[in-house]
Design an enzyme around this catalytic site. Sequence first.
Site, PDB file in Angstrom:
ATOM      1  N   SER A 133     -39.934  -9.378  44.977  1.00 51.60           N
ATOM      2  CA  SER A 133     -39.577  -8.412  43.935  1.00 51.60           C
ATOM      3  C   SER A 133     -40.840  -7.820  43.328  1.00 51.60           C
ATOM      4  CB  SER A 133     -38.814  -9.104  42.793  1.00 51.60           C
ATOM      5  OG  SER A 133     -37.584  -9.591  43.242  1.00 51.60           O
TER       6      SER A 133
ATOM      7  N   LYS B 111     -27.990 -10.874  35.670  1.00 50.60           N
ATOM      8  CA  LYS B 111     -28.842 -11.882  35.044  1.00 50.60           C
ATOM      9  C   LYS B 111     -30.179 -11.971  35.757  1.00 50.60           C
ATOM     10  CE  LYS B 111     -25.980 -15.256  35.951  1.00 50.60           C
ATOM     11  NZ  LYS B 111     -25.336 -16.584  36.047  1.00 50.60           N
TER      12      LYS B 111
ATOM     13  N   ARG C 164     -28.040 -15.544  45.538  1.00 46.19           N
ATOM     14  CA  ARG C 164     -28.871 -15.698  44.340  1.00 46.19           C
ATOM     15  C   ARG C 164     -28.096 -16.563  43.359  1.00 46.19           C
ATOM     16  NH1 ARG C 164     -30.597 -13.500  39.337  1.00 46.19           N
ATOM     17  NH2 ARG C 164     -32.844 -13.205  39.303  1.00 46.19           N
TER      18      ARG C 164
END
Lengths: 211, 211
Positions: free
Chosen positions: B107, B136, B38
């Site tokens: 998600s 983050k 990510r």
Amino acid sequence: MKDFRLYVITGEEFHPTRGVVEVMEEAIQGGADIIQLRDKTNSKRVVLDKARKLRELTRKYDVPFIVNDHIDIALAVDADGIHLGQDDMPLHLAREIVGKDKIIGISTHRIQEAREAEQGGADYIGAGPIFPTNSKSDVVDPVTTSYLDEVVSEISIPFVAIGGIKLHNVADVVNSGANRICVISEVVGSGDVKGTCEMFIQKIGEKVNQL
Amino acid sequence: MKDFRLYVITGEEFHPTRGVVEVMEEAIQGGADIIQLRDKTNSKRVVLDKARKLRELTRKYDVPFIVNDHIDIALAVDADGIHLGQDDMPLHLAREIVGKDKIIGISTHRIQEAREAEQGGADYIGAGPIFPTNSKSDVVDPVTTSYLDEVVSEISIPFVAIGGIKLHNVADVVNSGANRICVISEVVGSGDVKGTCEMFIQKIGEKVNQL
Ligand code: NI
């Protein structure tokens, strides 16, 4: 690819009160004959939404539509091509992903980068920044029109001059052999987008000082 | 897709003095059985370089490798799949681009998003953030373990609990029916990455309070 003269890239920070589709439509009506969506800050979903709208617009006017950096978005909206900077996906990998039919343009700042792009099968290169620029692009020192001289003498694929090109200095660029000009802020930040494009088209067509 | 228990996502801000490959290798050695890269801040070229190295690492250990958001990079390095947030490319478009064989994870923060992901053909969903998080990620209020209850009762595809899961609270998550746990900072920011993974694996395997 179809040849072009006036390449306009989106720069929404230069028209905070107007929508990107409206501004780009005026640019096309003024003579912009290739359009690029450049958005390196918003989420994929937001960029995708803009890309869809600009794809629809450019289809209506039969103008090629290029997406900067986001190969996935270019595929999703069936853009005509992608534009890649030196920090984006390398050309050979991008070509594998998008296939032979999509236009791939590469930003170049040095003749070595231009040669690599040509040898790697780029469809065109950007050459610049010619002048200092106020666009949020990679911070690179201006290459000046002397870089255009190198490109003119060595590179066979189309090149478009970019970076800080304004109505008041475009003649220098044209006189250095550039037949294709890329503009952001001077066009999209103008109070008269269409008229500004028309003036660019006129200036691209005439060599101001025959040296 | 091969089932998994401990899903570790890169979080380089939590290990500023160590390389991402070294840290993720220790995670795998400790039992992480799926890895996600990510990186939403660096340039494509930088993310691509990391993706290549993690692809090599995960091949060596036969662990699935997922790339967050960057579909183009997932294709370029032949990752096993992509993970998409609600602001990333929509599932149906992503599926068209990557084809049927790649894993797509989505998600979700609400049961409606979970239903859409399942109906849209996602291979798994992330469910969270369960707890407040210091990663983050998209700023969303914690969904608490009550969201897991909904997912357990309604959703058939695999789900992985994510968001603020630590060694001290993972038992609550497991007791809510989660068999797959996603961790970032507690693992990659640990002074003992491998040992931390081993403890997570142990806690995932045991229901601490049989309610
Ligand atoms: Ni991207």
